[in-house]
Design a protein around this motif. Sequence first.
Motif, PDB file in Angstrom:
ATOM      1  N   ASP A  20       0.877  -1.164   0.000  1.00 29.77           N
ATOM      2  CA  ASP A  20       0.000   0.000   0.000  1.00 29.77           C
ATOM      3  C   ASP A  20       0.913   1.211   0.000  1.00 29.77           C
ATOM      4  OD1 ASP A  20       0.966  -0.059   2.628  1.00 29.77           O
ATOM      5  OD2 ASP A  20      -0.906   0.632   3.493  1.00 29.77           O
ATOM      6  N   GLU A  41      -7.600   3.743  -3.826  1.00 26.87           N
ATOM      7  CA  GLU A  41      -8.586   4.106  -2.804  1.00 26.87           C
ATOM      8  C   GLU A  41      -9.468   5.284  -3.215  1.00 26.87           C
ATOM      9  OE1 GLU A  41      -7.997   3.931   1.852  1.00 26.87           O
ATOM     10  OE2 GLU A  41      -7.020   5.695   0.986  1.00 26.87           O
ATOM     11  N   TYR A  82      -3.241   0.183  -3.613  1.00 26.86           N
ATOM     12  CA  TYR A  82      -2.994  -1.170  -3.097  1.00 26.86           C
ATOM     13  C   TYR A  82      -2.638  -2.068  -4.267  1.00 26.86           C
ATOM     14  CZ  TYR A  82      -5.020   0.344   1.298  1.00 26.86           C
ATOM     15  OH  TYR A  82      -5.256   1.013   2.471  1.00 26.86           O
ATOM     16  N   ALA A 123     -11.660  -3.339  -0.198  1.00 29.14           N
ATOM     17  CA  ALA A 123     -11.613  -4.027   1.099  1.00 29.14           C
ATOM     18  C   ALA A 123     -10.786  -5.310   0.984  1.00 29.14           C
ATOM     19  CB  ALA A 123     -13.027  -4.330   1.588  1.00 29.14           C
ATOM     20  N   ARG A 126      -7.112  -4.425   0.929  1.00 29.24           N
ATOM     21  CA  ARG A 126      -6.710  -4.035   2.291  1.00 29.24           C
ATOM     22  C   ARG A 126      -6.492  -5.271   3.164  1.00 29.24           C
ATOM     23  NH1 ARG A 126     -11.159   0.726   2.904  1.00 29.24           N
ATOM     24  NH2 ARG A 126      -9.884   2.471   2.147  1.00 29.24           N
ATOM     25  N   ARG A 127      -7.411  -6.253   3.063  1.00 34.32           N
ATOM     26  CA  ARG A 127      -7.248  -7.500   3.830  1.00 34.32           C
ATOM     27  C   ARG A 127      -5.980  -8.229   3.401  1.00 34.32           C
ATOM     28  NH1 ARG A 127     -12.525  -8.325   2.437  1.00 34.32           N
ATOM     29  NH2 ARG A 127     -11.945 -10.045   1.046  1.00 34.32           N
ATOM     30  N   HIS A 129      -3.294  -6.943   2.185  1.00 31.56           N
ATOM     31  CA  HIS A 129      -2.111  -6.242   2.696  1.00 31.56           C
ATOM     32  C   HIS A 129      -1.877  -6.586   4.167  1.00 31.56           C
ATOM     33  CE1 HIS A 129       0.192  -2.833   4.354  1.00 31.56           C
ATOM     34  NE2 HIS A 129       0.928  -3.095   3.290  1.00 31.56           N
TER      35      HIS A 129
END
Length: 160
Positions: A20, A41, A82, A123, A126-127, A129
């Motif tokens: 990220d 994002e 990301y 999402a 993000r998970r 990462h």
Amino acid sequence: MPVPSSEAVDFVTLGFHVSDAPANRMARPHRHDDIEITVLEVGWIDYLFGGRRIRNEAGQLCVRWAAIPHQSVDFAPGGIHYSLKVPLAWFLNWRLPESLVSRLLGGEMLIEAESDPGSSDLAMLRRWHAAFVSADPVAHRMILLEAEARLLRLALCLPQ
């Protein structure tokens, strides 16, 4: 727009990685032999990819074979980018539909807008990462299984 000469393109070795980072402008194009899955994002990023300028908007899943020279050349400030890099050999072992594989290896950047807000790609990245930085091998396996499934869903939506 002409494709940069090989002397003007940096080759980097990355391998399996999830990052990220703030959206930024790259000084020069680079390439690496990975499949790259990204989501921004907020805002947008303009890429030069294989000599073409392509805009990637926030929330859009972007998939490309990163061996094609690419460079972010402009962006809206404030966005976090990301990115999952999957080594090409691992990607090929997934035996995804030929329609997806040939388009990616043929130099196409595939961009898909989110069609189901309940299955947020942002999402998901993000998970991935958080799981990647945990350095847990089981979490790393989960990332790869979910990435394979996400690319299969993308392949099923591609026009034939």
